[in-house]
Scaffold this motif. Structure first.
Motif, short mmCIF file in Angstrom:
data_model
loop_
_atom_site.label_atom_id
_atom_site.label_comp_id
_atom_site.label_asym_id
_atom_site.label_seq_id
_atom_site.Cartn_x
_atom_site.Cartn_y
_atom_site.Cartn_z
N MET A 77 2.03 1.02 -5.17
CA MET A 77 2.87 1.53 -4.09
C MET A 77 4.21 2.02 -4.62
SD MET A 77 5.53 0.91 -1.80
CE MET A 77 5.88 -0.84 -1.83
N VAL A 78 4.65 3.21 -4.12
CA VAL A 78 5.94 3.78 -4.49
C VAL A 78 6.96 3.59 -3.38
CG1 VAL A 78 7.15 5.89 -5.20
CG2 VAL A 78 4.79 5.49 -5.95
N TYR A 79 6.60 3.94 -2.15
CA TYR A 79 7.48 3.72 -1.01
C TYR A 79 6.64 3.62 0.26
CZ TYR A 79 6.96 8.80 -0.24
OH TYR A 79 6.46 10.06 -0.05
N MET A 80 7.24 3.04 1.31
CA MET A 80 6.53 2.94 2.59
C MET A 80 7.54 2.82 3.72
SD MET A 80 5.07 -0.95 2.41
CE MET A 80 6.16 -2.34 2.03
N ASP A 81 7.10 3.23 4.94
CA ASP A 81 7.93 3.09 6.13
C ASP A 81 8.04 1.63 6.54
OD1 ASP A 81 8.37 5.79 6.25
OD2 ASP A 81 6.74 6.20 7.66
N ASP A 82 9.07 1.35 7.32
CA ASP A 82 9.38 -0.02 7.70
C ASP A 82 8.30 -0.65 8.57
OD1 ASP A 82 11.20 -2.24 7.75
OD2 ASP A 82 11.62 -1.73 9.85
N SER A 83 7.55 0.15 9.30
CA SER A 83 6.54 -0.40 10.21
C SER A 83 5.24 -0.78 9.50
CB SER A 83 6.23 0.62 11.31
OG SER A 83 5.73 1.81 10.74
N ILE A 84 5.16 -0.51 8.22
CA ILE A 84 3.95 -0.87 7.47
C ILE A 84 4.13 -2.26 6.87
CG2 ILE A 84 2.60 -0.34 5.40
CD1 ILE A 84 2.96 2.59 6.02
N GLN A 85 3.16 -3.11 7.12
CA GLN A 85 3.14 -4.45 6.54
C GLN A 85 2.04 -4.51 5.49
OE1 GLN A 85 3.00 -7.56 9.46
NE2 GLN A 85 4.66 -6.70 10.68
N PHE A 86 2.29 -5.26 4.42
CA PHE A 86 1.28 -5.35 3.37
C PHE A 86 0.92 -6.81 3.11
CE2 PHE A 86 5.35 -5.36 1.22
CZ PHE A 86 5.21 -6.31 0.20
N PHE A 143 -7.23 -9.43 -6.84
CA PHE A 143 -6.65 -9.12 -5.53
C PHE A 143 -6.33 -7.64 -5.39
CE2 PHE A 143 -5.63 -13.46 -6.71
CZ PHE A 143 -6.06 -14.17 -5.60
N MET A 144 -6.35 -7.18 -4.14
CA MET A 144 -5.90 -5.85 -3.78
C MET A 144 -4.84 -6.00 -2.69
SD MET A 144 -9.09 -3.26 -3.65
CE MET A 144 -10.00 -2.83 -5.12
N THR A 145 -4.01 -4.96 -2.57
CA THR A 145 -2.99 -4.97 -1.53
C THR A 145 -3.45 -4.11 -0.37
OG1 THR A 145 -1.35 -5.11 -3.31
CG2 THR A 145 -0.53 -4.74 -1.09
N HIS A 146 -3.37 -4.67 0.86
CA HIS A 146 -3.77 -3.97 2.08
C HIS A 146 -2.50 -3.60 2.84
CE1 HIS A 146 -8.14 -5.56 2.17
NE2 HIS A 146 -7.62 -5.83 0.98
N PHE A 147 -2.33 -2.31 3.11
CA PHE A 147 -1.15 -1.79 3.82
C PHE A 147 -1.59 -1.36 5.21
CE2 PHE A 147 -0.37 -1.35 -0.65
CZ PHE A 147 0.98 -1.62 -0.82
N ALA A 204 3.04 6.54 10.40
CA ALA A 204 3.80 5.89 9.34
C ALA A 204 3.22 6.32 7.99
CB ALA A 204 3.77 4.38 9.49
N HIS A 205 4.03 6.22 6.95
CA HIS A 205 3.64 6.74 5.65
C HIS A 205 3.83 5.70 4.55
CE1 HIS A 205 4.65 10.23 8.17
NE2 HIS A 205 3.65 10.82 7.52
N VAL A 206 2.90 5.71 3.61
CA VAL A 206 3.00 4.89 2.41
C VAL A 206 2.49 5.74 1.25
CG1 VAL A 206 0.73 3.84 2.92
CG2 VAL A 206 2.28 2.73 1.28
N ALA A 207 3.17 5.64 0.10
CA ALA A 207 2.84 6.50 -1.04
C ALA A 207 2.45 5.66 -2.25
CB ALA A 207 4.02 7.41 -1.39
N PHE A 208 1.55 6.23 -3.07
CA PHE A 208 1.04 5.54 -4.24
C PHE A 208 1.04 6.48 -5.44
CE2 PHE A 208 -1.06 3.90 -0.45
CZ PHE A 208 -0.80 2.54 -0.55
#
Length: 258
Positions: free
Chosen positions: A37-46, A78-82, A90-94
């Motif tokens: 993950m590089v960045y994500m919006d505040d409404s995204i939980q991981f 493990f993997m990360t779930h966004f 909402a946006h999340v970047a990888f």
């Protein structure tokens, strides 16, 4: 087939050093390798979870077995779930761990709804995508031992994203054979027959600089190649370091270092 994958939208940003920005609707989820993950919006939980979540009814032991197999590829259990927990979009970047190109795959458009990927190539995917290891049991590659025939398999009906080094070349084989530097194979459709073979005579092995092994792909289907495998990048930026002799490539692991 496992559950229907989430329908995510995306944009690939950048030229020589790319990242992928995923757009999520409320309650949509994307899975990714830890640290991508590089960045994500505040409404995204991981949340860090064991496995890819493609089979939500799977018990703990099943999750442990399927996730545990990833250890053979050098990846985490493990993997990360966004997940987008808010309203609207909402946006999340990888991005991958080194400069390169992002390949977008729509798995439902590929042979058997799956693509075989180099062991460190998987970046992220829509929730519902199954990420597992696959073994190439052919004699040529099996003789190499080590990690020479271990790759990852991406299965599903949604979008998945793969990271490659340098420029990506997509080739469509039509009952043809292609010989490739082992480190340059990023991904291929499972309709193709993949093997690793010795190449050239003793002089080319010792003095030619092309390595001892070549990957061979035969049949009909798509293959994605990368122009700059990580070992060549290491050689270019650290020619006098102990890493400069790495000839294994992403498919062969550390076989040739032993």
């Amino acid at each position: 087939m496992h559950s229907q994958s989430h329908e995510v939208d995306y944009k690939i940003l950048g030229d020589g050093v790319q990242l992928v920005e995923i757009e999520l609707d409320p309650q949509e989820t994307v899975i990714a390798e830890a640290g991508a993950m590089v960045y994500m919006d505040d409404s995204i939980q991981f949340d860090t979870k064991m496995g890819d979540g493609s089979n939500p009814n799977e018990g703990f032991l099943g999750k442990l077995m399927s996730a545990g197999s990833r250890i053979f590829t050098g990846e985490s259990l493990f993997m990360t779930h966004f997940t987008h927990q808010g309203q609207g979009k909402a946006h999340v970047a990888f991005a991958g761990p080194y400069p390169g190109t992002v390949i977008a795959l729509d798995l439902k458009n590929h042979y058997n709804n799956e693509v075989i990927v180099q062991k460190d190539g998987f970046l992220c995917a829509a929730m519902g995508t199954k990420v597992s290891i696959t073994l190439n049991r052919k004699i040529g590659s099996g003789l190499l031992g080590g990690e020479g025939f271990i790759m990852q398999k991406l299965q599903g009906n949604g979008k998945a994203f793969v990271h490659a080094g340098g420029t990506v070349i997509e080739k469509e084989l039509n009952n043809e054979t292609l010989r490739v530097d082992t480190g340059c194979v990023v991904a291929y459709e499972s309709s193709l027959d993949f093997d690793i073979q010795t190449s050239g005579g003793i002089k080319s092995m010792l003095f030619g600089g092309e390595g001892i092994f070549l990957a061979t792909l035969k049949g009909t289907g798509k293959v994605w190649l990368q122009s700059m495998p990580i070992r060549k990048l290491i050689q270019a930026i650290a020619p006098y370091s102990k890493n400069s002799r790495k000839e294994g490539g992403s498919l062969l692991g550390e076989f040739l270092e032993r």
